[in-house]
Enzyme design. Sequence first.
Site, short mmCIF file in Angstrom:
data_model
loop_
_atom_site.label_atom_id
_atom_site.label_comp_id
_atom_site.label_asym_id
_atom_site.label_seq_id
_atom_site.Cartn_x
_atom_site.Cartn_y
_atom_site.Cartn_z
N ASN A 127 -7.15 34.91 -15.97
CA ASN A 127 -8.58 34.42 -15.52
C ASN A 127 -8.49 34.82 -14.21
O ASN A 127 -6.97 34.93 -13.92
CB ASN A 127 -9.06 33.84 -15.59
N HIS A 136 -11.35 38.80 -16.50
CA HIS A 136 -9.71 38.42 -16.88
C HIS A 136 -9.08 39.54 -15.37
O HIS A 136 -9.77 40.60 -15.43
CB HIS A 136 -8.90 38.36 -17.80
N HIS A 167 -17.91 36.19 -16.89
CA HIS A 167 -16.79 36.23 -17.23
C HIS A 167 -15.33 37.27 -16.70
O HIS A 167 -15.25 38.51 -17.79
CB HIS A 167 -16.23 34.66 -18.37
N CYS A 200 -6.63 33.95 -24.08
CA CYS A 200 -7.68 33.47 -25.08
C CYS A 200 -6.63 33.80 -26.09
O CYS A 200 -6.20 35.22 -26.18
CB CYS A 200 -8.91 34.52 -25.88
N ARG A 231 -10.25 24.71 -19.11
CA ARG A 231 -10.66 25.71 -20.61
C ARG A 231 -10.06 26.28 -21.01
O ARG A 231 -9.11 26.12 -21.14
CB ARG A 231 -12.12 25.16 -20.95
N ASP A 232 -10.62 27.54 -20.28
CA ASP A 232 -9.60 28.67 -20.38
C ASP A 232 -8.31 29.16 -19.81
O ASP A 232 -7.25 29.36 -20.50
CB ASP A 232 -11.03 30.15 -20.19
#
Length: 328
Positions: free
Chosen positions: A257, A217, A215, A248, A23-24
């Site tokens: 990430n 980065h 979460h 993002c 996903r990310d």
Amino acid sequence: MNPNETSLATTLGNTILRDVTLRDGLQLTGKMLSTERKVETVRELIRLGVPAIELGSMARADLVPPMANTLEVVQALSPEELEKCWIWVATPGHVAKASAAGARNFQYCLSASDSHNKANIGRTTDESLAALPEAVEYARAVNGQIQLCIATSFTCPFEGYVPEERILSIANDPRAEGTTDIVICDTLGQAIPAQVAGLITRVRAESPARRIVYHGHDTWGLGVANTLAAIQAGAAMVDGALGGLGGCPFAPGASGNTSSEDILFATRPEWLTTDAFADLVVLSEELLAELGEPNRSKAAQGARSKAKAFDWVLPFEDALQSGTTGGN
């Protein structure tokens, strides 16, 4: 594992890693992975012992093309496999569609800053909160669970610093009742360990009934440090992506990430054997090569070194076969 490593694992290894590569990780690449390749990746991560996986997003395919086949991935997995999988959602309709396909774990995302929420989701933060109770009901109807995910918990690309009180007000908003977890997101990777520890400590103290997820980065090189600070402050789940992939598309300045390999090497969960770590490094390398993306994982680079006496280094012969010889 030597005695020092055993002590480290006892301290940090009970935290659940959620791998968010699909996903990310993918959403900023601009490249598609086939449904079959995504399903294969999910199953390989599960085989290796990764306890949680974010398999995709309900974001509009015209805005985030790599997420276009998310529901096909959900439909291809068994209920047992889906128990370990999460899906990113931003509206009640997203939850309804994903649950109809078989999903049961949902991450309902909104941003602490209105500017980013409008850029990312197309509405204000309060409008996202107003819709959350309906999303919770959809999740409950299928005996699922839904997280409250707060993006830009530290800084916003449009508004700058985000006060802690803003995060606490969202976490404790009555409209968030029924969410099982609170996800604290360093969307831009601009936080430092003291900030991460301080915010998670406060959120945990004021919302003790819900699990705290972090979460992060690695934009400023503090991804692992911030993740460890989050764990020590009480986060029970942390996110990472293979090779540090991702970012993002609606947050200028957001880079990859925190690497799953780096987090795992630092925390040493009980399920992580050196063989499983080696297979994870190979999976990451293959996937990144397919996507044409660089590998930002320091642990993966270390695993390709010539330090044969260290158990976590991959056999040099394997490095030669892959075309990577590493360095000192």
